[in-house]
Scaffold this motif. Structure first.
Motif, PDB file in Angstrom:
ATOM      1  N   LYS A 151       0.840  -1.189   0.000  1.00 50.65           N
ATOM      2  CA  LYS A 151       0.000   0.000   0.000  1.00 50.65           C
ATOM      3  C   LYS A 151       0.882   1.248   0.000  1.00 50.65           C
ATOM      4  CE  LYS A 151      -3.821  -2.205   2.431  1.00 50.65           C
ATOM      5  NZ  LYS A 151      -4.713  -2.183   3.627  1.00 50.65           N
ATOM      6  N   PRO A 152       0.436   2.262  -0.720  1.00 52.87           N
ATOM      7  CA  PRO A 152       1.231   3.501  -0.759  1.00 52.87           C
ATOM      8  C   PRO A 152       1.333   4.134   0.619  1.00 52.87           C
ATOM      9  CG  PRO A 152      -0.951   3.838  -1.695  1.00 52.87           C
ATOM     10  CD  PRO A 152      -0.800   2.359  -1.495  1.00 52.87           C
ATOM     11  N   ASP A 153       2.410   4.866   0.795  1.00 52.59           N
ATOM     12  CA  ASP A 153       2.632   5.533   2.080  1.00 52.59           C
ATOM     13  C   ASP A 153       1.518   6.548   2.316  1.00 52.59           C
ATOM     14  OD1 ASP A 153       3.606   6.607   4.352  1.00 52.59           O
ATOM     15  OD2 ASP A 153       5.497   7.345   3.510  1.00 52.59           O
ATOM     16  N   GLN A 154       0.817   6.345   3.420  1.00 54.32           N
ATOM     17  CA  GLN A 154      -0.310   7.234   3.727  1.00 54.32           C
ATOM     18  C   GLN A 154       0.083   8.401   4.643  1.00 54.32           C
ATOM     19  OE1 GLN A 154      -3.324   6.869   2.347  1.00 54.32           O
ATOM     20  NE2 GLN A 154      -2.573   5.082   1.214  1.00 54.32           N
ATOM     21  N   VAL A 155       1.374   8.435   5.070  1.00 53.18           N
ATOM     22  CA  VAL A 155       1.811   9.485   5.993  1.00 53.18           C
ATOM     23  C   VAL A 155       1.910  10.825   5.259  1.00 53.18           C
ATOM     24  CG1 VAL A 155       3.629  10.252   7.560  1.00 53.18           C
ATOM     25  CG2 VAL A 155       3.071   7.811   7.371  1.00 53.18           C
ATOM     26  N   GLN A 156       1.266  11.837   5.798  1.00 56.27           N
ATOM     27  CA  GLN A 156       1.308  13.168   5.208  1.00 56.27           C
ATOM     28  C   GLN A 156       2.588  13.884   5.642  1.00 56.27           C
ATOM     29  OE1 GLN A 156      -0.842  14.528   3.065  1.00 56.27           O
ATOM     30  NE2 GLN A 156      -2.082  12.640   3.041  1.00 56.27           N
ATOM     31  N   LEU A 157       3.355  14.365   4.653  1.00 58.16           N
ATOM     32  CA  LEU A 157       4.584  15.091   4.971  1.00 58.16           C
ATOM     33  C   LEU A 157       4.272  16.553   5.289  1.00 58.16           C
ATOM     34  CD1 LEU A 157       6.919  13.682   2.161  1.00 58.16           C
ATOM     35  CD2 LEU A 157       6.730  12.889   4.521  1.00 58.16           C
ATOM     36  N   SER A 158       5.096  17.118   6.153  1.00 50.87           N
ATOM     37  CA  SER A 158       4.932  18.536   6.482  1.00 50.87           C
ATOM     38  C   SER A 158       5.444  19.396   5.327  1.00 50.87           C
ATOM     39  CB  SER A 158       5.700  18.873   7.767  1.00 50.87           C
ATOM     40  OG  SER A 158       7.098  18.736   7.533  1.00 50.87           O
ATOM     41  N   LYS A 159       5.146  20.681   5.381  1.00 54.14           N
ATOM     42  CA  LYS A 159       5.588  21.606   4.333  1.00 54.14           C
ATOM     43  C   LYS A 159       7.101  21.631   4.248  1.00 54.14           C
ATOM     44  CE  LYS A 159       5.211  26.433   2.879  1.00 54.14           C
ATOM     45  NZ  LYS A 159       4.642  27.768   3.223  1.00 54.14           N
ATOM     46  N   GLU A 160       7.767  21.609   5.422  1.00 52.50           N
ATOM     47  CA  GLU A 160       9.233  21.650   5.449  1.00 52.50           C
ATOM     48  C   GLU A 160       9.815  20.377   4.828  1.00 52.50           C
ATOM     49  OE1 GLU A 160       7.249  22.279   7.930  1.00 52.50           O
ATOM     50  OE2 GLU A 160       7.568  24.454   8.186  1.00 52.50           O
ATOM     51  N   GLU A 161       9.194  19.212   5.113  1.00 49.96           N
ATOM     52  CA  GLU A 161       9.698  17.949   4.571  1.00 49.96           C
ATOM     53  C   GLU A 161       9.533  17.904   3.055  1.00 49.96           C
ATOM     54  OE1 GLU A 161       9.057  14.752   8.216  1.00 49.96           O
ATOM     55  OE2 GLU A 161       7.320  15.392   7.044  1.00 49.96           O
ATOM     56  N   ASN A 162       8.393  18.387   2.557  1.00 51.99           N
ATOM     57  CA  ASN A 162       8.179  18.430   1.107  1.00 51.99           C
ATOM     58  C   ASN A 162       9.212  19.323   0.425  1.00 51.99           C
ATOM     59  OD1 ASN A 162       5.995  16.677   0.666  1.00 51.99           O
ATOM     60  ND2 ASN A 162       4.533  18.202   1.422  1.00 51.99           N
ATOM     61  N   GLN A 163       9.503  20.492   1.046  1.00 57.89           N
ATOM     62  CA  GLN A 163      10.483  21.410   0.474  1.00 57.89           C
ATOM     63  C   GLN A 163      11.877  20.781   0.467  1.00 57.89           C
ATOM     64  OE1 GLN A 163       9.934  24.902   2.923  1.00 57.89           O
ATOM     65  NE2 GLN A 163       8.407  25.794   1.515  1.00 57.89           N
ATOM     66  N   ALA A 164      12.215  20.033   1.544  1.00 58.09           N
ATOM     67  CA  ALA A 164      13.523  19.390   1.633  1.00 58.09           C
ATOM     68  C   ALA A 164      13.661  18.316   0.548  1.00 58.09           C
ATOM     69  CB  ALA A 164      13.710  18.773   3.019  1.00 58.09           C
ATOM     70  N   ARG A 165      12.591  17.540   0.324  1.00 60.21           N
ATOM     71  CA  ARG A 165      12.629  16.502  -0.723  1.00 60.21           C
ATOM     72  C   ARG A 165      12.763  17.120  -2.105  1.00 60.21           C
ATOM     73  NH1 ARG A 165       8.728  11.322   0.549  1.00 60.21           N
ATOM     74  NH2 ARG A 165       9.611  10.819   2.607  1.00 60.21           N
ATOM     75  N   LEU A 166      12.053  18.239  -2.317  1.00 57.99           N
ATOM     76  CA  LEU A 166      12.113  18.914  -3.611  1.00 57.99           C
ATOM     77  C   LEU A 166      13.508  19.464  -3.855  1.00 57.99           C
ATOM     78  CD1 LEU A 166      10.688  19.903  -6.152  1.00 57.99           C
ATOM     79  CD2 LEU A 166       9.946  21.935  -4.868  1.00 57.99           C
ATOM     80  N   ALA A 167      14.131  20.028  -2.811  1.00 57.20           N
ATOM     81  CA  ALA A 167      15.486  20.560  -2.960  1.00 57.20           C
ATOM     82  C   ALA A 167      16.471  19.453  -3.273  1.00 57.20           C
ATOM     83  CB  ALA A 167      15.889  21.290  -1.643  1.00 57.20           C
ATOM     84  N   LYS A 168      16.329  18.314  -2.616  1.00 53.93           N
ATOM     85  CA  LYS A 168      17.212  17.184  -2.885  1.00 53.93           C
ATOM     86  C   LYS A 168      17.051  16.675  -4.319  1.00 53.93           C
ATOM     87  CE  LYS A 168      18.611  12.667  -1.096  1.00 53.93           C
ATOM     88  NZ  LYS A 168      18.688  12.047  -2.403  1.00 53.93           N
ATOM     89  N   LEU A 169      15.788  16.621  -4.817  1.00 51.82           N
ATOM     90  CA  LEU A 169      15.520  16.172  -6.167  1.00 51.82           C
ATOM     91  C   LEU A 169      16.158  17.103  -7.181  1.00 51.82           C
ATOM     92  CD1 LEU A 169      14.075  14.234  -8.111  1.00 51.82           C
ATOM     93  CD2 LEU A 169      12.033  15.674  -7.907  1.00 51.82           C
ATOM     94  N   ARG A 170      16.085  18.424  -6.944  1.00 52.68           N
ATOM     95  CA  ARG A 170      16.699  19.388  -7.859  1.00 52.68           C
ATOM     96  C   ARG A 170      18.221  19.226  -7.863  1.00 52.68           C
ATOM     97  NH1 ARG A 170      13.193  24.850  -6.377  1.00 52.68           N
ATOM     98  NH2 ARG A 170      11.400  24.372  -7.744  1.00 52.68           N
ATOM     99  N   LYS A 171      18.776  18.981  -6.684  1.00 50.95           N
ATOM    100  CA  LYS A 171      20.220  18.805  -6.595  1.00 50.95           C
ATOM    101  C   LYS A 171      20.675  17.562  -7.336  1.00 50.95           C
ATOM    102  CE  LYS A 171      23.971  18.314  -3.245  1.00 50.95           C
ATOM    103  NZ  LYS A 171      24.344  18.215  -1.795  1.00 50.95           N
ATOM    104  N   ASP A 172      19.898  16.482  -7.173  1.00 52.87           N
ATOM    105  CA  ASP A 172      20.243  15.225  -7.851  1.00 52.87           C
ATOM    106  C   ASP A 172      20.171  15.378  -9.365  1.00 52.87           C
ATOM    107  OD1 ASP A 172      20.628  14.046  -5.401  1.00 52.87           O
ATOM    108  OD2 ASP A 172      18.657  13.105  -5.325  1.00 52.87           O
ATOM    109  N   LEU A 173      19.262  16.244  -9.840  1.00 54.16           N
ATOM    110  CA  LEU A 173      19.072  16.421 -11.272  1.00 54.16           C
ATOM    111  C   LEU A 173      19.859  17.599 -11.830  1.00 54.16           C
ATOM    112  CD1 LEU A 173      15.185  15.753 -11.489  1.00 54.16           C
ATOM    113  CD2 LEU A 173      17.041  14.181 -12.066  1.00 54.16           C
ATOM    114  N   ASN A 174      20.645  18.236 -10.970  1.00 53.77           N
ATOM    115  CA  ASN A 174      21.443  19.386 -11.380  1.00 53.77           C
ATOM    116  C   ASN A 174      20.585  20.502 -11.939  1.00 53.77           C
ATOM    117  OD1 ASN A 174      23.967  18.197 -10.713  1.00 53.77           O
ATOM    118  ND2 ASN A 174      23.909  17.054 -12.677  1.00 53.77           N
ATOM    119  N   LEU A 175      19.449  20.734 -11.312  1.00 51.90           N
ATOM    120  CA  LEU A 175      18.558  21.812 -11.747  1.00 51.90           C
ATOM    121  C   LEU A 175      18.840  23.075 -10.958  1.00 51.90           C
ATOM    122  CD1 LEU A 175      15.229  19.806 -12.074  1.00 51.90           C
ATOM    123  CD2 LEU A 175      16.793  20.502 -13.889  1.00 51.90           C
TER     124      LEU A 175
END
Length: 229
Positions: free
Chosen positions: A205-229
């Motif tokens: 089952k997909p992860d049902q845990v809701q991430l906080s605004k700060e956690e979403n921003q941290a994941r997005l920043a990591k994704l941009r870094k990994d993709l060299n954006l």
């Protein structure tokens, strides 16, 4: 041949073979007097009687074709023994019902393969005839286990035959292989085995845990870094 005439032929042959059962030298192999409590011997005795009746019906109905196929008594005895061995997993009543159906619909002396197919149709549980089952097995999409099979026996015969083999091999070579496996599975069904389709593993089952605004921003920043954006 008219249906009324065919029915009369069958009745006459059955009556005649009933009077002569197990007294003819062309009986399907030697028999012994079965013990009253010996089911196996009793069943074999009933099967021998059924095979004798089948050949008696064929002899009367097909006449010239029958005598051409069995030119002498030894050939007839060998054929009876082969049919007895090949049809032993069917009930005698099923064999006689199949014989009647063949006589009513065919002008030609049936082969053993044709008799096997008719017995499968005349059996208790309705199973697709072999070639229809083969076509279904070849055309079923993947995943095979989720396909709405006409009977689970078709799935298990296809599985035993190998799906890739069925899809990549001409029918002339693949059909005999499928038929062998299908008949084996059908015999298990007629012997009382209940076939069930395999249960598929449930996807996590997909992860049902809701991430906080700060956690979403941290994941997005990591994704941009990994993709060299």
């Amino acid at each position: 041949m008219a249906m009324k005439d065919s029915n009369q032929v069958i009745q006459n042959a059955a009556q005649e073979m009933s009077r002569l059962k197990k007294t003819s030298p062309t009986a399907a192999g030697p028999t012994e007097t079965p013990s009253r409590h010996d089911y196996a011997s009793t069943h074999r005795d009933e099967m021998i009687d059924a095979i004798n009746q089948v050949f008696g019906i064929f002899k009367i109905n097909y006449q010239n074709l029958y005598y051409a196929a069995f030119r002498d008594q030894e050939l007839e005895i060998q054929a009876k023994r082969l049919w007895l061995e090949s049809l032993k997993h069917f009930d005698p009543n099923t064999i006689l019902a199949a014989t009647k159906a063949i006589v009513l619909e065919s002008e030609y002396l049936p082969t053993l393969s044709r008799m096997l197919e008719q017995c499968e149709r005349s059996g208790g549980e309705i199973l697709p005839e072999p070639r229809a089952a083969y076509v279904e097995a070849c055309q079923a999409p993947s995943p095979k286990a989720t396909h709405p099979w006409s009977h689970p026996a078709v799935y298990y015969a296809g599985l035993a035959s190998d799906w890739f083999f069925l899809s990549s091999t001409p029918e002339t070579s693949a059909l005999p292989v499928f038929k062998k496996h299908y008949r084996d599975v059908c015999e298990r069904v007629r012997n009382g085995e209940q076939l069930e389709m395999p249960k598929l593993k449930e996807l996590p089952k997909p992860d049902q845990v809701q991430l906080s605004k700060e956690e979403n921003q941290a994941r997005l920043a990591k994704l941009r870094k990994d993709l060299n954006l």
